[in-house]
Write a protein that holds these residues in place. Sequence first.
Motif, PDB file in Angstrom:
ATOM      1  N   LYS A 148       0.830  -1.207   0.000  1.00 60.27           N
ATOM      2  CA  LYS A 148       0.000   0.000   0.000  1.00 60.27           C
ATOM      3  C   LYS A 148       0.868   1.263   0.000  1.00 60.27           C
ATOM      4  CE  LYS A 148      -4.257   1.584   2.112  1.00 60.27           C
ATOM      5  NZ  LYS A 148      -5.271   1.294   3.107  1.00 60.27           N
ATOM      6  N   LYS A 149       1.983   1.245   0.759  1.00 60.99           N
ATOM      7  CA  LYS A 149       2.901   2.386   0.835  1.00 60.99           C
ATOM      8  C   LYS A 149       3.503   2.730  -0.518  1.00 60.99           C
ATOM      9  CE  LYS A 149       5.121   1.662   5.162  1.00 60.99           C
ATOM     10  NZ  LYS A 149       6.427   1.512   5.787  1.00 60.99           N
ATOM     11  N   LEU A 150       3.716   1.712  -1.337  1.00 61.72           N
ATOM     12  CA  LEU A 150       4.309   1.936  -2.657  1.00 61.72           C
ATOM     13  C   LEU A 150       3.369   2.724  -3.559  1.00 61.72           C
ATOM     14  CD1 LEU A 150       5.936  -1.539  -3.402  1.00 61.72           C
ATOM     15  CD2 LEU A 150       7.118   0.608  -2.879  1.00 61.72           C
ATOM     16  N   GLY A 151       2.119   2.787  -3.153  1.00 63.54           N
ATOM     17  CA  GLY A 151       1.151   3.501  -3.976  1.00 63.54           C
ATOM     18  C   GLY A 151       0.771   2.698  -5.205  1.00 63.54           C
ATOM     19  N   THR A 152       1.234   1.484  -5.246  1.00 63.24           N
ATOM     20  CA  THR A 152       0.916   0.593  -6.355  1.00 63.24           C
ATOM     21  C   THR A 152      -0.122  -0.370  -5.859  1.00 63.24           C
ATOM     22  OG1 THR A 152       3.212   0.714  -7.062  1.00 63.24           O
ATOM     23  CG2 THR A 152       1.879  -1.033  -8.025  1.00 63.24           C
ATOM     24  N   ASP A 153      -1.319  -0.214  -6.351  1.00 62.17           N
ATOM     25  CA  ASP A 153      -2.364  -1.145  -5.985  1.00 62.17           C
ATOM     26  C   ASP A 153      -2.409  -2.210  -7.066  1.00 62.17           C
ATOM     27  OD1 ASP A 153      -4.494  -2.504  -5.023  1.00 62.17           O
ATOM     28  OD2 ASP A 153      -5.914  -0.851  -5.145  1.00 62.17           O
ATOM     29  N   LEU A 154      -1.715  -3.314  -6.803  1.00 59.13           N
ATOM     30  CA  LEU A 154      -1.667  -4.408  -7.778  1.00 59.13           C
ATOM     31  C   LEU A 154      -3.056  -4.871  -8.167  1.00 59.13           C
ATOM     32  CD1 LEU A 154       1.126  -6.577  -6.133  1.00 59.13           C
ATOM     33  CD2 LEU A 154       1.323  -5.258  -8.233  1.00 59.13           C
ATOM     34  N   LYS A 155      -3.974  -4.685  -7.266  1.00 62.28           N
ATOM     35  CA  LYS A 155      -5.313  -5.211  -7.445  1.00 62.28           C
ATOM     36  C   LYS A 155      -6.146  -4.405  -8.449  1.00 62.28           C
ATOM     37  CE  LYS A 155      -4.992  -6.948  -2.800  1.00 62.28           C
ATOM     38  NZ  LYS A 155      -5.387  -6.815  -1.429  1.00 62.28           N
ATOM     39  N   SER A 156      -5.746  -3.182  -8.745  1.00 64.08           N
ATOM     40  CA  SER A 156      -6.598  -2.374  -9.622  1.00 64.08           C
ATOM     41  C   SER A 156      -5.942  -1.989 -10.950  1.00 64.08           C
ATOM     42  CB  SER A 156      -7.020  -1.106  -8.877  1.00 64.08           C
ATOM     43  OG  SER A 156      -5.888  -0.284  -8.643  1.00 64.08           O
ATOM     44  N   GLU A 157      -4.727  -2.427 -11.172  1.00 62.90           N
ATOM     45  CA  GLU A 157      -4.050  -2.043 -12.424  1.00 62.90           C
ATOM     46  C   GLU A 157      -4.688  -2.697 -13.625  1.00 62.90           C
ATOM     47  OE1 GLU A 157       0.102  -2.869 -12.047  1.00 62.90           O
ATOM     48  OE2 GLU A 157       0.391  -1.214 -10.689  1.00 62.90           O
TER      49      GLU A 157
END
Length: 157
Positions: A148-157
């Motif tokens: 979550k901290k990475l700002g990369t939401d793997l779930k929504s890409e």
Amino acid sequence: MNKEEQVLLGFRDLYNKLVWLNKDKMEESLKGYKPSEVHCIEYIEKNADSNVTKLAESFYMTRGAISKLTKKLIEKGLIESYQKSDNKKEIYFRLTEQGKVIYQIHEDLHNEFHERDKAVFEQVTDDQFDSMLKFVDKYNRHLDAEIKKLGTDLKSE
């Protein structure tokens, strides 16, 4: 090597050994199917109203990748899509009869592997299981927070 490194190395070794031990039998029994396809079939069978979003979240894959995967499974006749009468927008997946056959082969293999390894688990106490589960849960929550901290939401890409 400190205890933390030993634990992480131990998890990696366990995982690699399981994959190696199970690989030949899995590949032989599920010839023509990729592991991602089989695991997608398993998820759909075990989770009612599976859709692209739920699958993407579960597999830490993009929705686009899941869409390609489900399209292949539909083309192979293993899953079918459906909509609910109260929600015509959302598309869900369920197994076809052929998909259920693949699911059952995979389940039978897991049961066989479980039987093989049962002797180890029978020696583990409830307290030991509770300790291991607590650690795994804590580590999972930590990794979720890092993602979550990475700002990369793997779930929504």
